[in-house]
Design an enzyme around this catalytic site. Structure first.
Site, short mmCIF file in Angstrom:
data_model
loop_
_atom_site.label_atom_id
_atom_site.label_comp_id
_atom_site.label_asym_id
_atom_site.label_seq_id
_atom_site.Cartn_x
_atom_site.Cartn_y
_atom_site.Cartn_z
N GLY A 149 17.37 123.61 38.34
CA GLY A 149 18.37 122.68 39.18
C GLY A 149 19.49 122.81 38.12
O GLY A 149 21.07 122.84 38.38
N CYS A 150 19.46 123.65 37.33
CA CYS A 150 20.94 123.68 36.08
C CYS A 150 21.91 125.15 36.93
O CYS A 150 22.56 124.74 36.49
CB CYS A 150 20.37 124.26 34.46
SG CYS A 150 18.95 122.46 33.42
N THR A 151 20.80 125.74 37.16
CA THR A 151 21.32 126.67 38.04
C THR A 151 22.69 126.42 39.05
O THR A 151 23.49 126.40 38.96
CB THR A 151 21.28 127.89 38.15
OG1 THR A 151 20.00 128.23 36.88
CG2 THR A 151 21.65 129.14 38.28
#
Length: 157
Positions: A45-47
């Site tokens: 998700g952060c990527t």
């Protein structure tokens, strides 16, 4: 220190950044400053969220907006993440949770049946005069950058 409210000036803070520098929030006066808090480098998700901001960087630049990502990861880990994803913006290390506490993004979360303290994905838009303009909390990575750009375009109109 209490969390800034919409329309109030965000207190200045200084944090370690990628690029072997220290960044102060006040360094960005005169521009919109987009602070996006995310849980952890190199996670799906952060990527995805960082890639969406990266892919729209020309739009943000055209709207006089600087993007900064913030998590509790070390600068060393941030450097690898930034390089691997070719992020054209800085990532700040908030290992002591100074900025996370100010914006109240540390929450109890359930992970594999256990409660853990972690960053709730959140984004804050600070105006050129240093006031908080908008806050997005409990952000979903998919489509978030589009929502932020829509607001910036409204402000520019």
């Amino acid at each position: 220190m209490t969390s800034p409210n919409i329309g109030t000036v965000v207190p200045d803070m200084e944090l370690a950044s990628t690029g072997a520098k220290t960044v102060k929030l006040s360094d960005y006066r005169g521009q919109y400053l987009l602070l996006y808090f995310y849980p952890k480098d190199n996670t799906p998700g952060c990527t995805l969220e960082g890639q969406a901001f990266r892919d729209a960087i020309a739009d943000y630049t055209a709207l006089n907006t600087v993007i900064i990502g913030i998590s509790r990861d070390s600068v060393k880990v941030h450097e690898g993440f930034k390089s691997k994803q070719a992020f054209p913006f800085d990532l700040l290390s908030d290992s002591d949770e100074q900025l996370c506490s100010l914006f109240e993004v540390i929450k109890l979360k359930n992970m594999y049946g256990k409660q853990v303290r972690g960053i709730e994905r959140s984004t804050f838009l600070i105006g050129p005069d240093g006031t908080l303009i908008h806050a997005w909390r409990k952000v979903k990575a998919q489509g978030h950058s589009d929502d932020v750009l829509a607001l910036l375009r409204t402000l520019a109109a």
